[in-house]
Write a protein that holds these residues in place. Structure first.
Motif, PDB file in Angstrom:
ATOM      1  N   GLN A 215      35.155  48.092  37.926  1.00  0.00           N
ATOM      2  CA  GLN A 215      34.057  47.134  37.758  1.00  0.00           C
ATOM      3  C   GLN A 215      34.616  45.713  37.685  1.00  0.00           C
ATOM      4  N   ALA A 216      35.709  45.546  36.929  1.00  0.00           N
ATOM      5  CA  ALA A 216      36.289  44.206  36.792  1.00  0.00           C
ATOM      6  C   ALA A 216      36.864  43.739  38.127  1.00  0.00           C
ATOM      7  N   ILE A 217      37.547  44.651  38.825  1.00  0.00           N
ATOM      8  CA  ILE A 217      38.111  44.270  40.131  1.00  0.00           C
ATOM      9  C   ILE A 217      36.997  43.846  41.074  1.00  0.00           C
TER      10      ILE A 217
ATOM     11  N   ASN B 148      48.576  39.346  39.876  1.00  0.00           N
ATOM     12  CA  ASN B 148      49.234  40.301  40.767  1.00  0.00           C
ATOM     13  C   ASN B 148      48.404  41.569  40.987  1.00  0.00           C
ATOM     14  N   THR B 149      47.806  42.065  39.924  1.00  0.00           N
ATOM     15  CA  THR B 149      47.005  43.283  40.065  1.00  0.00           C
ATOM     16  C   THR B 149      45.768  43.034  40.922  1.00  0.00           C
ATOM     17  N   ILE B 150      45.137  41.891  40.743  1.00  0.00           N
ATOM     18  CA  ILE B 150      43.956  41.576  41.552  1.00  0.00           C
ATOM     19  C   ILE B 150      44.351  41.428  43.019  1.00  0.00           C
TER      20      ILE B 150
ATOM     21  N   SER C  32      37.021  53.482  35.574  1.00  0.00           N
ATOM     22  CA  SER C  32      35.728  53.023  36.060  1.00  0.00           C
ATOM     23  C   SER C  32      35.491  51.560  35.644  1.00  0.00           C
ATOM     24  N   LEU C  33      35.836  51.206  34.415  1.00  0.00           N
ATOM     25  CA  LEU C  33      35.696  49.813  33.970  1.00  0.00           C
ATOM     26  C   LEU C  33      36.663  48.894  34.717  1.00  0.00           C
ATOM     27  N   TYR C  34      37.861  49.402  34.964  1.00  0.00           N
ATOM     28  CA  TYR C  34      38.858  48.649  35.735  1.00  0.00           C
ATOM     29  C   TYR C  34      38.280  48.262  37.106  1.00  0.00           C
TER      30      TYR C  34
ATOM     31  N   ASP D  64      43.015  36.189  36.971  1.00  0.00           N
ATOM     32  CA  ASP D  64      43.925  36.761  35.989  1.00  0.00           C
ATOM     33  C   ASP D  64      43.488  38.196  35.649  1.00  0.00           C
ATOM     34  N   PRO D  65      44.392  39.172  35.704  1.00  0.00           N
ATOM     35  CA  PRO D  65      45.822  39.135  36.041  1.00  0.00           C
ATOM     36  C   PRO D  65      46.038  39.081  37.561  1.00  0.00           C
TER      37      PRO D  65
ATOM     38  N   MET E 131      34.130  42.628  40.337  1.00  0.00           N
ATOM     39  CA  MET E 131      33.630  41.332  39.880  1.00  0.00           C
ATOM     40  C   MET E 131      34.510  40.216  40.469  1.00  0.00           C
ATOM     41  N   HIS E 132      35.834  40.416  40.441  1.00  0.00           N
ATOM     42  CA  HIS E 132      36.741  39.412  41.000  1.00  0.00           C
ATOM     43  C   HIS E 132      36.591  39.301  42.518  1.00  0.00           C
TER      44      HIS E 132
ATOM     45  N   ILE F 203      38.235  54.337  31.621  1.00  0.00           N
ATOM     46  CA  ILE F 203      39.002  53.097  31.769  1.00  0.00           C
ATOM     47  C   ILE F 203      39.087  52.739  33.247  1.00  0.00           C
TER      48      ILE F 203
END
Lengths: 443, 443
Positions: free
Chosen positions: A231-233, A262-264, A227-229, A259-260, A235-236, A225
Motif C-alpha cells: 500500500q505504501a509503495i 533505495n527500496t522505493i 500488504s501494508l508495505y 523515503d526510503p 502511494m509513492h 506487513i
C-alpha cells in the motif's frame, strides 16, 4: 485437533474455492497428499487426482504411480497420470532436476486447467512446509515477499492444508488408518529443506519449544506487513510515476525526496527487469548529467533534464532514443544515419531531410524524441529563439503531421527539428573543418 | 577492513552525532567497548568513559572496574564509575538480574546526560549482536519492529559499531595490540544469546556460509520495510481517527473496510495499552451493539452507535462514561447517583437535578456524554421530539453554560438532559411500579 473440521473452516475463512468448482488434486502418494485426498472425499468435494511420475527413482517411481492409481480406484475417482523424462528436460534447459520437476509439474497442471479438466489445483503444502520455506528464505536473505511464506491461494493454486502441521496430518492418517508411500529421497539430508527439517528445527525446538507456532504466527503477521508495505509503495508510485505512452517519466526532484529511497526505487525498477544490484546505479542518476542511463535486458532508464525516463529498448516502441555515436538508428517514424566527414569533401544540400552540422559543437550523447510543448530552438537563419510549436504552425503542418515530428537534442539544446530545420547555432560556417551529416530516411 | 575508516564513514552516513557533541562511552572492559574507545580516541572525538560495576561476579567485577580505570588513564580521559547492588534491585523490583542490570545501566547513563556530563551515549553493539537480536526475536515471534534490529541511533543512544562483525573488532584489537578483559559469563551457554552465538550460528554457517552477511542485509531491508509499513499505517489512521478532546472517535463503517483489518486495529489500540490479544475483541465491537466495550489498564474502547470511542478510564477526563448499574459515577461536571425504589415509597420532586424514570423502560448500559449537534429528545410534557440545541436556546442558557450540558443516553435515546429535563417517554405514570431515581450533584 479435528483436522476435517479445521480443513473446512480454513477453506471457508480464506474463501479458497466456490461451490461447483472442480478440484485437481496433486497427489504424489505421500502422507500429505493422501490426507488431502481423504479430506476432500470426506468433505464431498468434486475432485480429480493428478500424479506426476518424474522417473527419477526407478522402481520406486513406478511403485508410487501404482499406489496413486489404486488410491483413486479406492475412492472411485478419475486419476490423470503423466510420465516425464525429467533428467533429459533438466539437461536440455540447463536447470537442476528439482527445478525441472517443478516446472514440468506446474506446466502440466495448468495445461489440465486450460483443457477444462478442473477449475483449481489443490496441493498438500502444510504449515511445516511453510515454516521451512520461511527459514530458507530468511537465511538466504530476503525482502518481505520471502517472509510471508506460501499463500493459501495464488491465482488457481490452492493450499488448503496450510493451517495444519505435519504431526496433525500424521495423526489424522493414523486415526483413519490411511496408507501412504514414503519417498526415499525425503529420508536423507541431501537437500537444504531436509537438512532444516531434520537438523535445524529440532535444535531450535529445544531452545524455543514454541518455535513452530511462533514462526507460523510470524507468517500471518508478515502477510499483513507485506500488504501494508505494498500500500505504501503504491502511494509513492502514484505520486511519482507519469505514464506517457509506453514510457514512464519520473520527476527527479520528487523522487530524490522519497523515503526510503533505495527500496522505493527498487520497487519501481524491478518491473522492468532491473536487478536489486542496479538500484544504486539508478539512484546515481538522480545526481548525474542528462544523457546518463542504466539498462536492463528490456528497458533503459535515462536521465533527461529533470526527469528519469524508463523506456523500452526496442526502438520501434521507444519515445526517447539515446544516440551515443555515429551510425544508423531506427525510430518510430523512420531511420536516421549519422556520419562525419571533412568539410572539404562535403557539398551542402537544400534537402531538409539532410542536416549538416559543425562537428566542432557536437558532443554525444544525443536524445531523439518527439517534440513537446515548451521546446524551443534557433531556426537556421534566425538570431533569436522560437517555440517549436510556433515553428510548426508557420510550417502549416496538419495536426496529424505535427504529431509525427521528432527533435534531436544535445545537452538540453535542440539541434535539429528532424527532417525540417537545423538550429542556427550548429550550422556549418566558413571556418567549419569537420561536418556531422544526419540523414532522415522515412519508410 | 580498515575498521577506523569504516567507523568514521558509518558515523557520517548515518549522521550519528554533531561536531562539538560530547560522547559518553559505555565501557565494560570487554573487546567491543575497548575497540570502541580506541576508535573514538583515534578519531579525536570528545569522550568520557562510564563503567557500571554490577557486583555480580565477585572479584572479577572489581578486576573489570580496575581495568577500565587504567584504560581511561592510558588515554588520559575521565572515567565515571558506579557500583550497583544489582541483586537487591532485581529482588525488590521482581525482575531478572539481566533486566535489572539493563535498567540500572541505562537509568544511570541518562541521568549523566541530564547532568550534562555528555550529549550522547555510545555503546559498542556490533553486527553480530544485531544478528543475534534478530534471530531471538524471529524465533520468539515478532512483528516488523523485531526484525529491523538495533538502530544506529535512537534518541540519545548511538551504536557506531553496528557495521562491524565481532571478527572485525578482534582483528582491529590484535593489530593495535589492545588488551581487554573476558567476562566469564560469556563463555557458558547459560543464556539464550550465548546459546545462539555458540551453538546455532555455527550450524547455520555450515549450511549457509554467507548467513551472517545475509541476515545483516535482511536487517537493512527490514528497516526500510518498517518505515514503509508505518507510512501505510499512518495513511490509514489519518483517514480513520477523529480526535475529540481527549477521546478518539472511529467511524465503524470505515474501519470495517480497512485492510488488513486486524493489524491496523492493533496499531491503533496499542498506544492505549491494549495488548495484541485484545485485537480480536476490538474487531468484535464492529459487529456488536451500542454499549459494548473493551478495556485496557488506562482506556476503554466503547461501541456507541456508528462509532468506536477510545476514552480514558479516569472519569475526570472522559467524555463518554459507561454506566452499567445503579450507583454513583463521577464526571467532569459533578457526580450522578442512580438508585431504584418502589413507586409506593417515592415522592416526586420538582427539582430538575433529580430525575425520576419509570424503571420498566430502563435497560443498562447508559452512556453519559456532553450533548452534541443533532441530538434530540421528547422533553417532559411534549408529545413530539425537539432538538436539544433548540431546547437549550429556549432555556436561555449562556454559551458557556451550554458547553457544560451533558445527556444520559440509553440505547440511542436520550433519557435525561442532565439536571434539566427528562424524556417524556420514560416519565413516571400511575402504572409505574418501580422508579429509577437519578440525582445530579454539582461541586
Amino acid at each position: 485437533m479435528d483436522l476435517l473440521a479445521s480443513f473446512k473452516q480454513f477453506i471457508q475463512k480464506e474463501q479458497l474455492f466456490l461451490p461447483g468448482n472442480k478440484l485437481l488434486l496433486a497427489v504424489s502418494g505421500g502422507l500429505d497428499s493422501v490426507v488431502l485426498t481423504d479430506c476432500c472425499i470426506a468433505a464431498c468435494y468434486d475432485i480429480v487426482l493428478a500424479h506426476c511420475n518424474f522417473q527419477l527413482r526407478g522402481a520406486e517411481s513406478d511403485r508410487d504411480e501404482q499406489f496413486v492409481r489404486k488410491l483413486a480406484s479406492k475412492y472411485n475417482k478419475t486419476v490423470l497420470v503423466r510420465k516425464f523424462d525429467t533428467e533429459a528436460y533438466a539437461k536440455e534447459k540447463k536447470i537442476s532436476v528439482q527445478v525441472a520437476a517443478r516446472e514440468l509439474r506446474y506446466n502440466w497442471f495448468f495445461s489440465l486447467l486450460d483443457a477444462h479438466e478442473a477449475d483449481l489445483v489443490f496441493t498438500a503444502h502444510h504449515r511445516d512446509d511453510n515454516i521451512e520455506t520461511l527459514l530458507m528464505n530468511f537465511f538466504k536473505g530476503t525482502g518481505i515477499a520471502g517472509l510471508r511464506g506460501i499463500l493459501p491461494k495464488q491465482n488457481k493454486l490452492v493450499r488448503p492444508l496450510l493451517f495444519a502441521s505435519r504431526a496433525d496430518l500424521q495423526a489424522y492418517a493414523e486415526a483413519r488408518d490411511l496408507q501412504w508411500v514414503e519417498d526415499s529421497s525425503n529420508a536423507s539430508d541431501k537437500y537444504a529443506r531436509n537438512y532444516l527439517r531434520h537438523q535445524l528445527v529440532p535444535v531450535l525446538q529445544e531452545l524455543y519449544p514454541q518455535v513452530s507456532e511462533n514462526l507460523a504466527a510470524n507468517i500471518q503477521r508478515f502477510r499483513d506487513i507485506e500488504s501494508l508495505y505494498h500500500q505504501a509503495i503504491s502511494m509513492h508510485t502514484k505520486k511519482l510515476l507519469e505514464v506517457k505512452g509506453n514510457e514512464v517519466h519520473i520527476p527527479v526532484l520528487k523522487l530524490a525526496k522519497a523515503d526510503p529511497l533505495n527500496t522505493i526505487v527498487y520497487e519501481i525498477i524491478k518491473d522492468y527487469r532491473f536487478s536489486p544490484a542496479q538500484t544504486n546505479e539508478v539512484v546515481g542518476l538522480l545526481t548525474s548529467e542528462t544523457g546518463k542511463y542504466v539498462q536492463s535486458s528490456s528497458h533503459r532508464i535515462l536521465r533527461n533534464r529533470k526527469w528519469l525516463i524508463i523506456a523500452p529498448l526496442a526502438a520501434e516502441d521507444a519515445q526517447h532514443l539515446l544516440i551515443e555515436s555515429t551510425g544508423t538508428i531506427n525510430f518510430k517514424e523512420g531511420k536516421i544515419r549519422l556520419e562525419e566527414s571533412a568539410a572539404a569533401d562535403f557539398t551542402l544540400s537544400a534537402d531538409p531531410k539532410i542536416a549538416a552540422l559543425d562537428a566542432k559543437h557536437i558532443r554525444f550523447p544525443f536524445i531523439l524524441r518527439p517534440w513537446k510543448k515548451g521546446d524551443y530552438f534557433y531556426p537556421l537563419g534566425m538570431q533569436k529563439k522560437k517555440k517549436v510549436a510556433r515553428f510548426l504552425i508557420d510550417q502549416k503542418l496538419s495536426a496529424t503531421a505535427k504529431e509525427k515530428v521528432w527533435v534531436l537534442e544535445m545537452n538540453k539544446k535542440i539541434i535539429w527539428v528532424v527532417g525540417m530545420r537545423i538550429d542556427d547555432r550548429f550550422k556549418v560556417t566558413n571556418s567549419t573543418k569537420s561536418i556531422l551529416k544526419i540523414t532522415l530516411e522515412t519508410a
